[in-house]
Design a protein around this motif. Structure first.
Motif, short mmCIF file in Angstrom:
data_model
loop_
_atom_site.label_atom_id
_atom_site.label_comp_id
_atom_site.label_asym_id
_atom_site.label_seq_id
_atom_site.Cartn_x
_atom_site.Cartn_y
_atom_site.Cartn_z
N UNK A 103 0.84 -1.20 0.00
CA UNK A 103 0.00 0.00 0.00
C UNK A 103 0.87 1.25 0.00
N UNK A 104 1.94 1.23 0.81
CA UNK A 104 2.82 2.39 0.88
C UNK A 104 3.47 2.67 -0.47
N UNK A 105 3.90 1.63 -1.16
CA UNK A 105 4.53 1.81 -2.47
C UNK A 105 3.53 2.35 -3.48
N UNK A 106 2.28 1.85 -3.40
CA UNK A 106 1.27 2.33 -4.35
C UNK A 106 0.96 3.80 -4.11
N UNK A 107 0.95 4.23 -2.85
CA UNK A 107 0.59 5.61 -2.54
C UNK A 107 1.55 6.59 -3.18
N UNK A 108 2.82 6.26 -3.20
CA UNK A 108 3.78 7.10 -3.88
C UNK A 108 4.05 8.42 -3.17
N UNK A 109 4.95 9.19 -3.78
CA UNK A 109 5.33 10.48 -3.20
C UNK A 109 4.18 11.47 -3.28
N UNK A 110 3.39 11.39 -4.37
CA UNK A 110 2.35 12.39 -4.59
C UNK A 110 1.26 12.39 -3.56
N UNK A 111 1.02 11.26 -2.88
CA UNK A 111 -0.08 11.19 -1.93
C UNK A 111 0.14 12.10 -0.73
N UNK A 112 1.39 12.31 -0.34
CA UNK A 112 1.68 13.25 0.75
C UNK A 112 1.28 14.67 0.36
N UNK A 113 1.55 15.04 -0.90
CA UNK A 113 1.12 16.36 -1.38
C UNK A 113 -0.40 16.46 -1.40
N UNK A 114 -1.07 15.36 -1.74
CA UNK A 114 -2.54 15.35 -1.74
C UNK A 114 -3.06 15.62 -0.34
N UNK A 115 -2.51 14.92 0.64
CA UNK A 115 -2.99 15.07 2.01
C UNK A 115 -2.76 16.48 2.54
N UNK A 116 -1.57 17.03 2.28
CA UNK A 116 -1.27 18.38 2.74
C UNK A 116 -2.19 19.41 2.07
N UNK A 117 -2.47 19.21 0.78
CA UNK A 117 -3.35 20.13 0.07
C UNK A 117 -4.77 20.05 0.61
N UNK A 118 -5.26 18.83 0.88
CA UNK A 118 -6.60 18.67 1.42
C UNK A 118 -6.73 19.33 2.80
N UNK A 119 -5.67 19.23 3.60
CA UNK A 119 -5.72 19.80 4.94
C UNK A 119 -5.86 21.32 4.90
N UNK A 120 -5.38 21.95 3.84
CA UNK A 120 -5.54 23.40 3.70
C UNK A 120 -7.00 23.80 3.66
N UNK A 121 -7.85 22.91 3.16
CA UNK A 121 -9.28 23.20 3.03
C UNK A 121 -10.12 22.45 4.07
N UNK A 122 -9.45 21.91 5.09
CA UNK A 122 -10.17 21.19 6.13
C UNK A 122 -10.60 19.80 5.71
N UNK A 123 -10.03 19.28 4.63
CA UNK A 123 -10.40 17.96 4.13
C UNK A 123 -9.50 16.87 4.66
N UNK A 124 -9.76 15.64 4.20
CA UNK A 124 -8.96 14.51 4.65
C UNK A 124 -8.95 13.40 3.63
N UNK A 125 -8.10 12.42 3.86
CA UNK A 125 -7.95 11.29 2.93
C UNK A 125 -7.76 10.00 3.70
N UNK A 126 -8.39 8.94 3.23
CA UNK A 126 -8.23 7.59 3.79
C UNK A 126 -7.91 6.63 2.65
N UNK A 127 -7.00 5.71 2.89
CA UNK A 127 -6.65 4.71 1.87
C UNK A 127 -6.74 3.32 2.48
N UNK A 128 -7.07 2.34 1.64
CA UNK A 128 -7.12 0.95 2.10
C UNK A 128 -6.89 0.02 0.92
N UNK A 129 -6.39 -1.15 1.24
CA UNK A 129 -6.16 -2.19 0.23
C UNK A 129 -7.14 -3.33 0.48
N UNK A 130 -7.90 -3.69 -0.55
CA UNK A 130 -8.87 -4.78 -0.46
C UNK A 130 -8.53 -5.82 -1.53
N UNK A 131 -7.68 -6.77 -1.15
CA UNK A 131 -7.26 -7.79 -2.11
C UNK A 131 -6.46 -7.18 -3.24
#
Length: 444
Positions: free
Chosen positions: A401-429
């Motif tokens: 899961x960590x490899x799939x998330x990649x470097x860009x996902x950290x930028x996504x989370x930080x950007x969402x936090x600017x607007x009070x948003x959030x992100x959840x990820x999960x692996x299902x098979x």
């Protein structure tokens, strides 16, 4: 140094402390997450009032026994009011706005008792010593700066995850060295004062405080430059997407002109085929529909930038043999900058495309967006490559899961936090799921 000169330095340093605490409070608030947009002159005005009130209580109530009670209350209430009204109204930050002045006050009390113990050891009893009192004020200012730096690093710790080892220790090295030098000067103060007086010692300590302020300013400036550099890369990516989009529109426009020119011939050919061979006529119509579909640009949503990104990624998915299914309801992204829309959705879709391309069997991406209780909610699913059943334990699954998330996902989370948003990820098979929420407006 005479008592008159010591008293003069004492008043200067007390005034300097009011300025340092005001600047530290401003630095703390301006370098943490902000959800409110306020004009700069209003913020400067509030902090001028903060300093004026602080100095007024310090000097105006100097002979009163209530200073030690009124001043802490003023610091806490004013910091809370300034933070809530000008910077961030989220509950967790209102708690931080309370804890910060309390930590400064606790640090000042600790330094005061430390110096009181030193005076008692030196003279055998607690007496008033202007020299050590002046040194105490300077040490308190240095402590305020150090505590402010620790608070800023703590609240922005995700931004410093790539700063490790010696580089991270370097953030705290100048204040730590300064504290050591100050206590060394205090220890040898008796001999030095007899030879040269206390003026140079106080001046040395004062310049140590100035040096630490300057170092923190340079560090803040460097962090700001890195942030601007990251935004510049996003803007370049956004401009590239826009250019590709409009280039695609131009190509489709030219192709559509040629098709319109040939449409009469196509209609005649269809009519003749319908009369002679109905099945062949249907195939011809099907080919024509495919040609028209290739010229179309899908209007997924009212957001121009999101449309550009989705059309670009849909084209990339088609070229890689990935089935991409996008369904978007009535959403509003007007309060989000184009640069941030690019940072969020381009990064998520790039990750999904990379993972789906490596999947065994069916390759697909499914995206759903809708508004739910004043929140824009998105669910992004994609196929991905996994190890054979029974061979992947929980640790390996998390690593995948960590490899799939990649470097860009950290930028996504930080950007969402600017607007009070959030992100959840999960692996299902063999599926990877990303859920994001974005408030349609600021939530107080």
């Amino acid at each position: 140094m005479s008592w008159v000169e010591s008293a003069m330095w004492y008043n200067i340093l007390v005034m300097a402390e009011t300025v340092v605490i005001t600047l530290c409070t401003w630095f703390f608030m301006s370098r943490t997450e902000q959800s409110l947009t306020t004009k700069k002159r209003y913020r400067l005005g509030i902090f001028f009032l903060y300093w004026a009130g602080f100095a007024g209580i310090t000097f105006g109530m100097e002979d009163s026994g209530y200073t030690d009670l009124v001043l802490p209350l003023f610091m806490v209430l004013m910091t809370e009011a300034a933070g809530y009204g000008l910077y961030n109204r989220m509950r967790i930050y209102r708690f931080y706005y309370f804890l910060y002045p309390v930590s400064v006050l606790v640090g000042q009390i600790f330094i005061g008792y430390l110096m009181l113990g030193f005076i008692s050891t030196r003279w055998g009893l607690a007496v008033f010593d202007y020299y050590l009192t002046d040194v105490t004020l300077i040490v308190r200012m240095l402590t305020d700066i150090l505590l402010t730096g620790i608070w800023v690093v703590f609240l922005n710790r995700r931004k410093f995850e790539d700063v490790k080892g010696i580089r991270f220790a370097g953030l705290f090295l100048p204040p730590a060295v300064s504290v050591f030098i100050i206590f060394s000067l205090i220890s040898i103060g008796d001999v030095f004062m007899q030879m040269y007086g206390a003026f140079l010692i106080i001046l040395d300590i004062f310049f140590l405080v100035v040096m630490n302020l300057y170092i923190w300013f340079l560090f803040s400036y460097q962090s700001k430059n890195k942030k601007l550099e990251a935004e510049l890369k996003i803007r370049m990516k956004q401009n590239e997407l826009q250019y590709q989009y409009y280039e695609m529109v131009e190509q489709q426009y030219q192709s559509s002109r040629k098709m319109i020119h040939d449409m009469r011939n196509h209609l005649q050919a269809i009519e003749e085929l319908r009369k002679q061979d109905a099945e062949q006529g249907k195939e011809y119509v099907k080919d024509m529909q495919g040609m028209l579909d290739s010229l179309s640009i899908v209007n997924y949503t009212d957001s121009r930038m999101l449309n550009i990104i989705l059309n670009d990624k849909a084209k990339a998915a088609k070229s890689k043999g990935i089935e991409m299914d996008v369904r978007i309801g009535r959403i509003s992204l007007e309060h989000i900058r184009d640069m941030d829309i690019t940072a969020i959705f381009a990064n998520l879709l790039d990750n999904a495309l990379d993972a789906a391309q490596q999947a065994e069997g069916e390759r697909w991406i499914k995206m759903r967006m809708e508004t739910f209780h004043d929140f824009v909610v998105m669910k992004l699913e994609n196929s991905m490559s996994v190890q054979k059943a029974g061979k992947a334990d929980l640790k390996q699954e998390r690593e995948g899961e960590r490899k799939h998330m990649g470097i860009g996902l950290e930028n996504v989370r930080l950007t969402l936090e600017k607007y009070g948003g959030g992100i959840l990820t999960e692996t299902l098979g063999n599926e990877f799921v990303v859920n994001i929420t974005i408030p349609e407006k600021d939530i107080e």
